[in-house]
Design an enzyme around this catalytic site. Structure first.
Site, PDB file in Angstrom:
ATOM      1  N   ASP A 101      35.132  42.450  31.065  1.00  0.00           N
ATOM      2  CA  ASP A 101      34.394  41.680  32.071  1.00  0.00           C
ATOM      3  C   ASP A 101      33.110  41.086  31.485  1.00  0.00           C
ATOM      4  O   ASP A 101      32.516  41.652  30.571  1.00  0.00           O
ATOM      5  CB  ASP A 101      34.060  42.596  33.259  1.00  0.00           C
ATOM      6  N   ASN A 127      42.446  37.143  40.528  1.00  0.00           N
ATOM      7  CA  ASN A 127      41.840  36.074  39.718  1.00  0.00           C
ATOM      8  C   ASN A 127      42.429  34.679  39.995  1.00  0.00           C
ATOM      9  O   ASN A 127      41.847  33.664  39.604  1.00  0.00           O
ATOM     10  CB  ASN A 127      41.934  36.384  38.215  1.00  0.00           C
TER      11      ASN A 127
END
Ligand code: IPE
Ligand code: IPE
Ligand code: MG
Length: 248
Positions: free
Chosen positions: A28, A76
């Site tokens: 991330d 996502n």
């Protein structure tokens, strides 16, 4: 990972027999990394690939047997179309470029997630890489792509329910072993250590079943900046942990 690199030695303060056998990573912070450099978000994803390659190499050299990386979550898809399309193209290109080297390095690559919903050309690269590397005995490298822990659990439930309906399985036979065999990760051991970069302290729908007893390590470092030294620190922290599994 280069074909003929010098093998990295395990740092002397780490105990070989106490290394995690399986490390999972939530990669991330790519977007924030790019933003800090004044670059578009996608440049962070591009740099993130280098970080992953370096981590794979490090795991292999230091003796970590399995690495699982979260590349794209079922959530996502909610990102701007341009970013999603860039990521799909990037995955495909990287796979095509790295396959030969993964063969040379004896890497066995697997993909977990709802792969059937990915672009066709990416699916083809995924199938090819899994097929070609399936007998490799080196590190087991799993990439979670269009992966969601909840979706995975529901999918397993549905498959088992059908077997019950057909009389092939009795409800009382449904135990952890049977359930796990219906997960995408069937045959892959549970992660011992989860590393998440960029400081977020959440699972974001990653390996919900499998990480019931994983040790969690969070670093503020953004994924493109995560390097060997950072990994060393994560492993050192892991070796300080006392894994009790509910016992005393
Ligand atoms: C992780 O980095 C990569 C993917 C989710 C594909 P992000 O893109 O989430 O980066 P941040 O969290 O926005 O900085
Ligand atoms: C998790 O990161 C997914 C991947 C790294 C592929 P996100 O950036 O999507 O997670 P949230 O939105 O911060 O929870
Ligand atoms: Mg993020």
């Amino acid at each position: 990972m280069t074909a003929k690199h010098t093998v990295l030695q395990l740092p002397t303060d780490l105990k070989r027999d106490q290394l995690p056998k399986h490390v999972a990573v939530i990669m991330d912070g790519n977007g924030r990394w790019a933003k800090r450099q004044g670059l578009p978000r996608i440049m962070g994803h591009r740099r993130g690939v280098d970080t992953l390659k370096e981590l794979l190499r490090c795991c292999r050299d230091w003796g970590v047997q399995a690495l699982t990386a979260y590349a794209f979550s079922t959530e996502n898809w909610g990102r701007p179309l341009e970013e999603v399309e860039f990521l799909m193209t990037l995955f495909e290109r990287v796979l095509r470029q790295e396959l030969r080297e993964m063969m040379q390095e004896n890497v066995c690559i697997k993909f977990v997630g709802n792969l059937g919903a990915l672009p066709r050309s990416l699916q083809a690269e995924i199938e090819r890489s899994m097929l070609e590397t399936q007998d490799n005995q080196g590190i087991c490298f799993t990439v979670a792509t269009n992966y969601g822990g909840r979706q995975e659990i529901l999918r397993a439930c549905r498959a088992i329910a059908i077997q019950v309906q057909q009389g092939l399985v009795q409800p009382e036979d449904i135990d952890e072993g049977l359930f796990e065999r219906h997960l995408y990760t069937a045959g892959i051991r549970d992660p011992d250590l989860l590393i998440r970069t960029s400081g977020e302290m959440r699972l974001s729908n990653f390996l919900l079943w499998q990480m019931a007893y994983s040790e969690i390590y969070v670093t503020d470092t953004l994924w493109p900046d995560f390097d060997r030294q950072e990994f060393h620190q994560a492993l050192a922290a892991y070796q300080q942990r006392e894994r009790r599994f509910g016992k005393v």
